[in-house]
Design a protein around this motif. Structure first.
Motif, PDB file in Angstrom:
ATOM      1  N   LEU A  30       2.389   4.458  -7.644  1.00 25.28           N
ATOM      2  CA  LEU A  30       1.951   3.886  -6.997  1.00 25.28           C
ATOM      3  C   LEU A  30       1.391   2.279  -6.747  1.00 25.28           C
ATOM      4  N   THR A  31       1.967   1.711  -6.768  1.00 29.38           N
ATOM      5  CA  THR A  31       0.479   0.572  -7.012  1.00 29.38           C
ATOM      6  C   THR A  31      -0.067  -0.342  -5.237  1.00 29.38           C
ATOM      7  N   VAL A  32      -1.326  -0.114  -5.530  1.00 33.94           N
ATOM      8  CA  VAL A  32      -1.835  -0.538  -3.952  1.00 33.94           C
ATOM      9  C   VAL A  32      -2.790  -2.334  -4.013  1.00 33.94           C
ATOM     10  N   HIS A  33      -2.783  -3.049  -4.297  1.00 39.07           N
ATOM     11  CA  HIS A  33      -2.815  -3.898  -4.471  1.00 39.07           C
ATOM     12  C   HIS A  33      -3.057  -5.063  -3.349  1.00 39.07           C
ATOM     13  N   GLY A  34      -3.857  -6.394  -3.597  1.00 38.03           N
ATOM     14  CA  GLY A  34      -3.755  -7.835  -1.915  1.00 38.03           C
ATOM     15  C   GLY A  34      -5.361  -7.662  -1.964  1.00 38.03           C
ATOM     16  N   ARG A  63      -9.322   4.336   0.563  1.00 40.55           N
ATOM     17  CA  ARG A  63      -9.464   4.063  -0.999  1.00 40.55           C
ATOM     18  C   ARG A  63      -9.846   3.069  -2.043  1.00 40.55           C
ATOM     19  N   ALA A  64      -8.731   1.797  -1.746  1.00 46.40           N
ATOM     20  CA  ALA A  64      -8.696   0.361  -2.106  1.00 46.40           C
ATOM     21  C   ALA A  64      -9.542   0.076  -1.760  1.00 46.40           C
ATOM     22  N   GLY A  65     -10.131   0.232  -0.478  1.00 45.14           N
ATOM     23  CA  GLY A  65     -11.004  -1.097   0.374  1.00 45.14           C
ATOM     24  C   GLY A  65     -10.729  -2.247   1.185  1.00 45.14           C
ATOM     25  N   VAL A  66     -10.025  -2.000   1.562  1.00 44.55           N
ATOM     26  CA  VAL A  66      -9.402  -3.087   2.698  1.00 44.55           C
ATOM     27  C   VAL A  66     -10.444  -3.866   2.518  1.00 44.55           C
ATOM     28  N   SER A  67     -10.353  -5.429   2.238  1.00 50.02           N
ATOM     29  CA  SER A  67     -10.851  -6.839   2.200  1.00 50.02           C
ATOM     30  C   SER A  67     -11.187  -6.897   4.247  1.00 50.02           C
ATOM     31  N   ARG A  68     -12.166  -7.650   4.480  1.00 53.06           N
ATOM     32  CA  ARG A  68     -12.441  -8.567   6.236  1.00 53.06           C
ATOM     33  C   ARG A  68     -11.178  -9.306   5.455  1.00 53.06           C
ATOM     34  N   ALA A 117      -7.669  -8.554   6.342  1.00 46.28           N
ATOM     35  CA  ALA A 117      -7.010  -8.070   6.282  1.00 46.28           C
ATOM     36  C   ALA A 117      -5.034  -8.372   7.741  1.00 46.28           C
ATOM     37  N   VAL A 118      -4.247  -8.719   8.200  1.00 47.64           N
ATOM     38  CA  VAL A 118      -3.354  -8.675   9.002  1.00 47.64           C
ATOM     39  C   VAL A 118      -2.391  -7.885   8.789  1.00 47.64           C
ATOM     40  N   GLN A 119      -1.469  -7.497   7.614  1.00 55.36           N
ATOM     41  CA  GLN A 119      -0.682  -7.110   7.853  1.00 55.36           C
ATOM     42  C   GLN A 119      -0.448  -6.470   6.180  1.00 55.36           C
ATOM     43  N   VAL A 120       0.193  -6.022   6.086  1.00 54.03           N
ATOM     44  CA  VAL A 120       0.567  -4.512   4.785  1.00 54.03           C
ATOM     45  C   VAL A 120       1.744  -4.265   4.363  1.00 54.03           C
ATOM     46  N   ARG A 121       1.844  -4.499   3.260  1.00 54.50           N
ATOM     47  CA  ARG A 121       3.623  -4.804   2.702  1.00 54.50           C
ATOM     48  C   ARG A 121       4.547  -4.319   2.028  1.00 54.50           C
ATOM     49  N   LEU A 137       8.872   3.928  -2.389  1.00 54.19           N
ATOM     50  CA  LEU A 137       8.046   3.663  -2.171  1.00 54.19           C
ATOM     51  C   LEU A 137       7.149   2.944  -3.460  1.00 54.19           C
ATOM     52  N   ASN A 138       6.784   2.140  -3.963  1.00 53.60           N
ATOM     53  CA  ASN A 138       5.588   1.804  -5.087  1.00 53.60           C
ATOM     54  C   ASN A 138       5.407   0.856  -5.404  1.00 53.60           C
ATOM     55  N   ASP A 139       5.377   0.092  -3.985  1.00 49.20           N
ATOM     56  CA  ASP A 139       4.468  -1.203  -4.097  1.00 49.20           C
ATOM     57  C   ASP A 139       3.592  -1.538  -2.771  1.00 49.20           C
ATOM     58  N   ILE A 140       2.024  -1.637  -2.462  1.00 51.02           N
ATOM     59  CA  ILE A 140       1.734  -1.752  -1.458  1.00 51.02           C
ATOM     60  C   ILE A 140       0.381  -3.037  -1.088  1.00 51.02           C
ATOM     61  N   GLU A 141       1.305  -3.696  -0.854  1.00 50.40           N
ATOM     62  CA  GLU A 141       0.599  -5.524  -0.882  1.00 50.40           C
ATOM     63  C   GLU A 141      -0.166  -5.406   0.250  1.00 50.40           C
ATOM     64  N   VAL A 142      -1.555  -5.766   0.529  1.00 49.76           N
ATOM     65  CA  VAL A 142      -2.612  -5.736   2.050  1.00 49.76           C
ATOM     66  C   VAL A 142      -1.978  -7.512   1.794  1.00 49.76           C
ATOM     67  N   LEU A 143      -2.113  -8.483   2.983  1.00 50.43           N
ATOM     68  CA  LEU A 143      -1.953  -9.362   3.309  1.00 50.43           C
ATOM     69  C   LEU A 143      -2.841  -9.582   4.223  1.00 50.43           C
ATOM     70  N   ASN A 144      -3.697 -10.989   4.013  1.00 52.92           N
ATOM     71  CA  ASN A 144      -4.401 -11.649   5.076  1.00 52.92           C
ATOM     72  C   ASN A 144      -3.660 -12.886   5.584  1.00 52.92           C
ATOM     73  N   LYS A 145      -2.100 -12.736   6.071  1.00 54.40           N
ATOM     74  CA  LYS A 145      -1.517 -13.220   7.007  1.00 54.40           C
ATOM     75  C   LYS A 145       0.100 -12.504   7.414  1.00 54.40           C
ATOM     76  N   ALA A 146       0.106 -13.176   8.009  1.00 53.03           N
ATOM     77  CA  ALA A 146       1.989 -12.283   8.268  1.00 53.03           C
ATOM     78  C   ALA A 146       2.630 -12.662   7.145  1.00 53.03           C
TER      79      ALA A 146
END
Ligand SMILES: Nc1nc2c(c(=O)[nH]1)N[C@H]1C(S)=C(S)[C@@H](COP(=O)(O)O)O[C@H]1N2
Ligand SMILES: [Mo]
Length: 413
Positions: free
Chosen positions: A110-114, A180-185, A187-191, A255-264
């Motif tokens: 499971l990859t968590v990135h963005g 754990r992944a440390g979401v950055s300031r 962040a708007v959505q998670v995909r 589910l194998n990929d989670i991406e934190v987005l800084n826009k909608a």
């Protein structure tokens, strides 16, 4: 220390043990021989004839709506047996034709990135041992459940009421993984993305997003267990997202990929598909234009009679039990009321055991008919926010969010 212990509990072993042992599952199962009466069923609307199939891996008898990608509906009598829908009878819905038929549980990551400080690549073992395990009973309901009852009809899977189910989901909090992944300031959505894909490169991949606060609410989870077993392949093995109280379009499978987005997120499945009119009950008049649309989101209350069907006969002077299931949608049930005169009078039903606010709840009532004739039984759920099922059905072009109070016509003989 306790983490190590947990890792060795029998239930954790069970989730991993059979993993990856599927060989190649056949997703093309199901004959197309409609009309063989012994193994077909008629759903209660025009063009409701359906084959009953046992041809899909890890599934018992299911109503076949489409073979590839599979749409399998739960036969309604299953809901009379209890609040937890067995894994082998749980409905199945996929959008894209390519679904892996073999998943190597050892190699899976499971990859968590963005938009975060520490990208992760987690094995199933890490997920099961390095994060606190949580469990929630929650209903997975397709946005288009009951679409076949829409009048005028609308395109899409012509489900009756069986595109829903409730299970005990075991897994980890999405919040813990994101922390754990440390979401950055900013962040708007998670995909969320799964292993399925289209065959043509032009087919938009199935991606769904949640707002960052929702993703971090501590309830949204990444599940590896369903009713104490690993997830069936068709329900998302090895991992799926659980979004309690929300329609299952967000419950991304495999589910194998989670991406934190800084826009909608403006991908097709968020910006173009699964939109509802931003109107009361997501309802418009057929043909109406110029309304605002928003992504589908929270579920609304529903209730069903599960032991009596249209056309059933009961005897005058004898006590009749009516029973069924109900749920509050995005919150718990306050009460369930029922009527035997088509909604003219309503009486409180008895609510049975509470398995949590996101789960089906059984209800029952009894009455002794004193006169012969037709009786229209109705049931209505009211949730803890006071939202109740409407007396008239909503309508929208997507066939979403049907929750009209249901009626069952019986004869007292
Ligand atoms: N990867 C992936 N996840 C998905 C989908 C999909 O097509 N691909 N469909 C969604 C929709 S619309 C529904 S209704 C549910 C169905 O879940 P089930 O098949 O476990 O019942 O999965 C959701 N998650
Ligand atoms: Mo769905």
């Amino acid at each position: 220390m306790s983490k190590e212990l947990r890792c060795d509990t029998p239930s954790r072993r069970r989730f991993l043990q059979a993993a990856g042992l599927f060989g190649s599952i056949r997703l093309l199962g199901g004959s197309t021989a409609l009309g063989a009466t012994a193994n077909s069923v008629r759903l209660p609307f025009v063009n409701g004839e359906r084959e009953l199939t046992r041809a899909f891996p890890q599934k018992g008898e299911m109503i076949l709506l489409r073979t590839r990608p599979p749409l399998l509906e739960t036969p309604f009598d299953v809901f009379d047996h209890g609040v937890f829908t067995p894994n082998d009878r749980f409905f199945v819905r996929w959008h894209l034709p390519y679904i892996p038929t073999q998943i190597d549980a050892e190699a899976f990551r499971l990859t968590v990135h963005g938009h975060l400080s520490k990208p992760l690549s987690l094995s199933l073992h890490q997920l099961m041992t390095e994060f606190e395990s949580v469990e929630i009973a929650a209903i997975n309901q397709c946005s288009g459940n009951s679409r076949g009852f829409f009048n005028p009809r609308v395109p899409g899977g012509q489900w009756a009421n069986g595109a829903m189910g409730c299970a005990r989901w075991t897994g980890v909090r999405l919040k813990d993984v994101l922390d754990r992944a440390g979401v950055s300031r900013g962040a708007v959505q998670v995909r969320f993305n799964g292993l399925d894909s289209g065959i043509l490169a032009a087919t938009p991949d199935f991606l769904k997003s949640l707002d960052i606060d929702h993703a971090r609410d501590g309830e949204v989870m990444i599940a590896y267990g369903m009713n104490g077993e690993q997830l069936p392949v068709l329900n998302g093995f090895p991992l799926r997202l659980i979004v309690p109280g929300w329609y299952s379009t967000y419950w991304v499978k495999m589910l194998n990929d989670i991406e934190v987005l800084n826009k909608a997120d403006d991908n097709y499945w968020m910006a173009k598909a699964y939109l509802i009119p931003d109107t009361p009950h997501a309802s418009i008049t057929p043909g109406q234009t110029g309304f605002k649309s928003v992504p589908i989101n929270r579920m609304v209350p529903r209730s069903f009679i599960t032991n009596l069907r249209d056309g059933d006969r009961v005897l005058v002077g004898h006590t009749v039990e009516i029973r069924g299931i109900a749920f509050g949608g995005d919150t718990g049930l306050s009460k369930v009321v029922w009527s035997r005169d088509g909604g003219a009078h309503w009486t409180d039903a008895t609510l049975e055991e509470d398995h949590g606010k996101y789960c089906f709840r059984r209800w029952n009532a009894h009455f002794t008919p004193t006169a012969r004739g037709e009786s229209v039984l109705m049931v209505k759920a009211i949730n803890t926010r006071g939202v109740e099922q409407p007396a008239t059905a909503n309508w929208n072009p997507g066939g979403f969010m049907r929750n009209v109070a249901e009626s069952t016509k019986i004869t007292i003989a």
